[in-house]
Each structure stands twice: as C-alpha cells, then as structure tokens.
Design an enzyme around this catalytic site. Sequence first.
Site, PDB file in Angstrom:
ATOM      1  N   ASN A 176     -10.308  -2.757  -6.610  1.00 28.28           N
ATOM      2  CA  ASN A 176      -9.475  -1.862  -7.430  1.00 28.28           C
ATOM      3  C   ASN A 176     -10.041  -1.613  -8.833  1.00 28.28           C
ATOM      4  O   ASN A 176      -9.692  -0.626  -9.475  1.00 28.28           O
ATOM      5  CB  ASN A 176      -8.037  -2.389  -7.552  1.00 28.28           C
ATOM      6  CG  ASN A 176      -7.219  -2.236  -6.286  1.00 28.28           C
ATOM      7  OD1 ASN A 176      -6.275  -2.987  -6.054  1.00 28.28           O
ATOM      8  ND2 ASN A 176      -7.541  -1.264  -5.442  1.00 28.28           N
ATOM      9  N   ASP A 207       0.840  -1.205   0.000  1.00 31.19           N
ATOM     10  CA  ASP A 207       0.000   0.000   0.000  1.00 31.19           C
ATOM     11  C   ASP A 207       0.873   1.253   0.000  1.00 31.19           C
ATOM     12  O   ASP A 207       1.994   1.231   0.507  1.00 31.19           O
ATOM     13  CB  ASP A 207      -0.901  -0.031   1.243  1.00 31.19           C
ATOM     14  CG  ASP A 207      -2.049   0.952   1.135  1.00 31.19           C
ATOM     15  OD1 ASP A 207      -2.306   1.461   0.022  1.00 31.19           O
ATOM     16  OD2 ASP A 207      -2.684   1.225   2.165  1.00 31.19           O
TER      17      ASP A 207
HETATM   18  C1  FPP Z   1      -1.608   0.282  -3.408  1.00 28.14           C
HETATM   19  O1  FPP Z   1      -1.239   1.622  -3.476  1.00 28.14           O
HETATM   20  C2  FPP Z   1      -1.100  -0.458  -4.535  1.00 28.14           C
HETATM   21  C3  FPP Z   1      -1.868  -1.014  -5.509  1.00 28.14           C
HETATM   22  C4  FPP Z   1      -3.333  -0.907  -5.566  1.00 28.14           C
HETATM   23  C5  FPP Z   1      -1.271  -1.737  -6.630  1.00 28.14           C
HETATM   24  C6  FPP Z   1      -0.015  -2.502  -6.338  1.00 28.14           C
HETATM   25  C7  FPP Z   1       0.656  -2.695  -7.614  1.00 28.14           C
HETATM   26  C8  FPP Z   1       1.982  -2.597  -7.861  1.00 28.14           C
HETATM   27  C9  FPP Z   1       2.984  -2.391  -6.808  1.00 28.14           C
HETATM   28  C10 FPP Z   1       2.519  -2.692  -9.230  1.00 28.14           C
HETATM   29  C11 FPP Z   1       2.104  -3.853 -10.083  1.00 28.14           C
HETATM   30  C12 FPP Z   1       2.355  -5.168  -9.453  1.00 28.14           C
HETATM   31  C13 FPP Z   1       3.186  -6.131  -9.892  1.00 28.14           C
HETATM   32  C14 FPP Z   1       3.225  -7.427  -9.187  1.00 28.14           C
HETATM   33  C15 FPP Z   1       4.082  -5.958 -11.032  1.00 28.14           C
HETATM   34  P1  FPP Z   1      -2.373   2.720  -3.554  1.00 28.14           P
HETATM   35  O2  FPP Z   1      -2.487   3.140  -4.975  1.00 28.14           O
HETATM   36  O3  FPP Z   1      -3.634   2.228  -2.949  1.00 28.14           O
HETATM   37  O4  FPP Z   1      -1.736   3.841  -2.668  1.00 28.14           O
HETATM   38  P2  FPP Z   1      -2.497   4.944  -1.784  1.00 28.14           P
HETATM   39  O5  FPP Z   1      -3.271   4.212  -0.739  1.00 28.14           O
HETATM   40  O6  FPP Z   1      -1.363   5.740  -1.222  1.00 28.14           O
HETATM   41  O7  FPP Z   1      -3.348   5.732  -2.728  1.00 28.14           O
END
Ligand code: FPP
Length: 247
Positions: free
Chosen positions: A66, A18
């Site tokens: 998501n 996250d």
């Molecule tokens: C959470 O951060 C992260 C995600 C919803 C996506 C995770 C994906 C990756 C790290 C990249 C792709 C994955 C792979 C395995 C190549 P957020 O966007 O919810 O952050 P925030 O809460 O600060 O808005």
Amino acid sequence: MEEIDKERLPHHIAIIMDGNGRWAKKKSLNRISGHIKGVNAVREVVEACRELGIKVLTLYAFSIENWRRPADEVNALMGLLKEYLQKECAEMVRNNIRLNAIGRIEDLPRDVQTTLQETMEKTKRCDGMILNLALSYGGRSEILHAVQGILSDLQKGTIKWEEMTVQRFHEYLWTHGIPDPDLLIRTSGELRISNFLLWQIAYAELYVTDTLWPDFDREELLKAIVDYQSRERRFGLTSEQLNGREE
Ligand code: FPP
C-alpha cells in the site's frame, strides 16, 4: 437470520477489509471518502466482536504494498489511523480491549508510531479482546523476519536447530502469543489472500463476501460467523475420527 451458537464462536477472526475505493467510485466520491466510511465499519465490527465475545480480531489495515499508492491516499490513511486511535483509546479501555500491532511498524510516520505506542501502553492491561492491527504488514516479510530471528539465535547459541518446531517457529512471528485465526473474512469478492498472515491461516476457514468493506456491518459479521459454524473443521482428520467413530 439463523442464531449463532455462542459455544462455538471463532476465537480469532481476521479480516481483509477490501473495497473502500470501489464503494467510493460507485457513489462518485473520491477514494478517501471510501476510507472514511471504512473507519466507521471498523468501529462497528470491533464493537460487535467485543459484544459477541470474540477474543482476537485482526484487521489488515495497511499492507507493505500500500505504500505504493498515491501520496495523498497514503497520507489520508495514516491520518485516519491516528485519528481512530486517538478517538477510540478511551472506548477501548472502557471495553477492556487491548491494542496490538503487527507489521513493519518502524515504516510508519513518527507521529503515528507515537500514537500507536501510547494506545498500546494505555490498553496493555485490558484482557477482554485483542484488536490486532496489521500495519505496513506483509506475510512474506513476517516469515523472513522470523527466519532472521532464528538464524541470529542459532548463531548466539540460544536455540538449537533440532529444537525447532512449528510451535517454536510461531514465537518468532509478529503474531507470537496470539493463536492462529479460525475465520478469515475477505470483503468485496476477490478470491485472494494478498500476502496476509500466510503462516497463520493454514487451517483458517475462508469466507468471502461481495459486500464492500464500508457496507460491512454487524449483520454481515453475524452471517460470516453462522457460515463458519456450518463448516466441519477436520484439521486433516476424517469425519469419522472427529466424531469419535474411528481410532
Ligand atoms: C482496501 O480498500 C482498504 C485499505 C487499503 C485500507 C483499509 C483501511 C481502513 C478501513 C481505514 C483505516 C483503518 C483503521 C483500522 C482505522 P481499497 O482501497 O483497496 O479498495 P478497492 O480495492 O475497491 O480500490
């Protein structure tokens, strides 16, 4: 930093990655830049786990919820996932890492599903570590899916209700064949499970760090493992029972 004990490593580490959006915001960048940096963190953590000898690493890469994000962000995440798999496939084979995916894989765009299947096929004989990606994943959906499978088998008569145990239930989950996580890490400080591996984390040790996912690296991973090793896992027993002082 304290040394980690190689004899008491968690077998399975699961991570709620996250904070990509917050990382980007702090740097006045767009959210997608945060995800791009997040992929670098994925690379580093996969490599570190492999080197340490962790047997299973499950990453929460995309939840069912998501899909409700803006279309450009969803598309960017799908593109990053596909690119990651294409770029890393040879490295996974070299490092003896088997790719697995859990979740409603059928929800993913066709081309991503194809790349995913190809990567799983090419790595299927690797047995050094499992990289388990949770994609279009939700814990409640997984449990519901398991119950539907059980009901269908009951109807067909291939199982009997009396034979159902916790172990047999596990065989109907998307994680069948994979032992439950020992350590669940969540980055960026939120104290939530967010519908991740609801059944499987029954006895997992939880570790939450304020570090945002793009900043999570090998050093942070080692810190989480050292913390895990400082815990006493009792699985409902008393300390005395665990230490063999009481029957
Ligand atoms: C959470 O951060 C992260 C995600 C919803 C996506 C995770 C994906 C990756 C790290 C990249 C792709 C994955 C792979 C395995 C190549 P957020 O966007 O919810 O952050 P925030 O809460 O600060 O808005």
